[in-house]
Design an enzyme around this catalytic site. Structure first.
Site, short mmCIF file in Angstrom:
data_model
loop_
_atom_site.label_atom_id
_atom_site.label_comp_id
_atom_site.label_asym_id
_atom_site.label_seq_id
_atom_site.Cartn_x
_atom_site.Cartn_y
_atom_site.Cartn_z
N ASP A 56 0.77 -1.27 0.04
CA ASP A 56 0.01 -0.17 -0.05
C ASP A 56 1.07 1.24 0.07
O ASP A 56 1.67 1.48 1.00
CB ASP A 56 -0.84 0.13 1.17
N GLU A 91 -2.68 0.18 -4.34
CA GLU A 91 -2.38 -0.97 -3.23
C GLU A 91 -2.83 -2.23 -4.14
O GLU A 91 -3.68 -2.27 -4.99
CB GLU A 91 -3.35 -0.89 -2.01
#
Length: 396
Positions: free
Chosen positions: A11, A102
């Site tokens: 992420d 992500e």
């Protein structure tokens, strides 16, 4: 589940703001807000003052007066996302994108050529930093749920590996908001009963959770609190809906302006649908009111379509039916999404077998916008009204 933690959740940290700090050295180490009327992203230096998304810029400035506000550059974020996903795919062929910043990665079959999952995750972070110039946090665990929780706890710019023997010891002290599906309403219900941590949820029987929250939510949270998540990292699947939304701020707006914003959102959504060759049947209107409550209204068509006019007519009907609530509570956000998407882009023709004139109009407008930009043609009632910039999305 595997006996080893082999799922990575990668992420990017404060993605938009990190891209701005990467491209402008004068912004590095300083509180940065990306946005116009609302905060689309905030650097960690700004988050330290309590700034969050999608907070209004005025409120964010009150919390962090020395913040630097920069306009969004969606093309730069899209390019950065593509570069990061190239790093992901160079790491493992099993990549499941969640959003432009992500993804989940499965690295269980790479022991002999790439090393342990922890070593792969560390190398991935270094590759993203070296090749793209952005910080990224990686969580490693046996389940997708726990890998995502680990990356959240490990932020910013961190690496957190949750070993199988330590899963519940790591998970149970965390606040209930770490469980997927626990928003403000569910959290309020649980906190009223002094259920404050994931461990508290785990110690409650499934039947009690079902009685509190309903069958689906109760069983879902009971499973997650025990780290039961059988989902594997998937590749090649297509999104289930295409949508867009626009924050309106706290100012009271005439209903005609809200309708104009909705029309602009439908234009954006249907153009994306035609680009992806996805026709859909279910139109969903999303509303957020001035008291922060939310509502959704949906209607399904008899046949799938990607035609702007058909989808806009249905969206307008849903909006007009919700007008009493809007007049009573005020409106701070409107969004529209089209679901039940067909996978092959086929649209069933009606007798007589001819394409409607509306399809030709949509095609012509798409061609103009593709060549001259999305703002080259707009509706008359949208003139002088700025719509939030289109957020980049993963290719379908």
């Amino acid at each position: 589940m595997s006996d080893e933690a082999t799922i990575l959740h990668a992420d990017l940290d404060s993605f938009y703001a990190s891209v701005e700090q990467r491209d402008d050295p004068g912004l590095r180490g300083r509180p940065v807000l990306v946005g116009g009327g609302v905060v689309l992203a905030a650097s960690y230096e700004a988050k330290a003052f309590g700034v969050r998304t999608p907070m209004g810029i005025a409120q964010a400035r009150a919390l962090c007066p020395h913040a630097l506000v920069v306009p969004p550059r969606m093309s730069a974020y899209s390019a950065a996302s593509k570069a990061v996903f190239e790093v992901f795919r160079d790491t493992t062929p099993i990549v499941e994108g969640i959003s432009i910043d992500e993804a989940f990665l499965e690295v269980g079959g790479l022991h002999r050529i790439r090393g342990t999952p922890a070593a792969i995750a560390a190398r991935l972070r270094g590759d993203v930093r070296d090749r793209v110039g952005l910080p990224i946090t990686v969580g490693v665990a046996r389940t997708k749920f726990l890998a995502k929780v680990a990356s959240g706890v490990g932020k910013p710019d961190g690496l957190l590996v949750v070993a199988p023997a330590e899963e519940l010891a790591f998970l149970h002290p965390l606040p209930i908001e770490r469980l997927w599906g626990v928003g403000p309403v569910t959290a309020g219900k649980l906190r009223e009963r002094h259920i404050l941590t994931v461990g508290h949820v785990a110690r409650i029987g499934e039947a009690a959770l079902v009685a509190m929250l309903g069958a689906h939510a109760g069983r879902h949270l009971h499973a997650l609190a025990h780290n039961r998540d059988p989902r594997r990292v998937r590749t090649g699947h297509r999104r289930g809906s295409i949508g867009s939304q626009c924050a309106l701020g706290r100012r009271e707006r005439p209903f005609e302006e809200i309708e104009a914003t909705l029309a602009a959102l439908v234009d954006r959504v249907t153009r994306r649908m035609r680009t992806a060759r996805r026709a859909g049947r279910t139109i969903t209107l999303r509303l957020r009111f001035g008291d922060f409550t939310r509502a959704t209204r949906s209607r399904s068509l008899l046949k799938a379509t990607m035609q702007t006019r058909a989808i806009l007519e249905t969206a307008r009907q849903l909006l007009r039916e919700a007008r009493p609530l809007i007049d009573e509570r005020g409106l701070t956000l409107v969004g529209v999404a089209v679901g039940n998407l067909d996978s092959d882009g086929a649209v069933q023709l009606e007798l007589p077998l001819a394409f409607p004139a509306e399809d030709s109009l949509d095609t012509a407008l798409d061609a103009v916008r593709d060549r001259f930009g999305s703002s080259s043609v707009t509706r008359a009632n949208s003139l002088g009204r700025d719509l939030n910039p289109a957020v980049p999305i993963l290719p379908d």
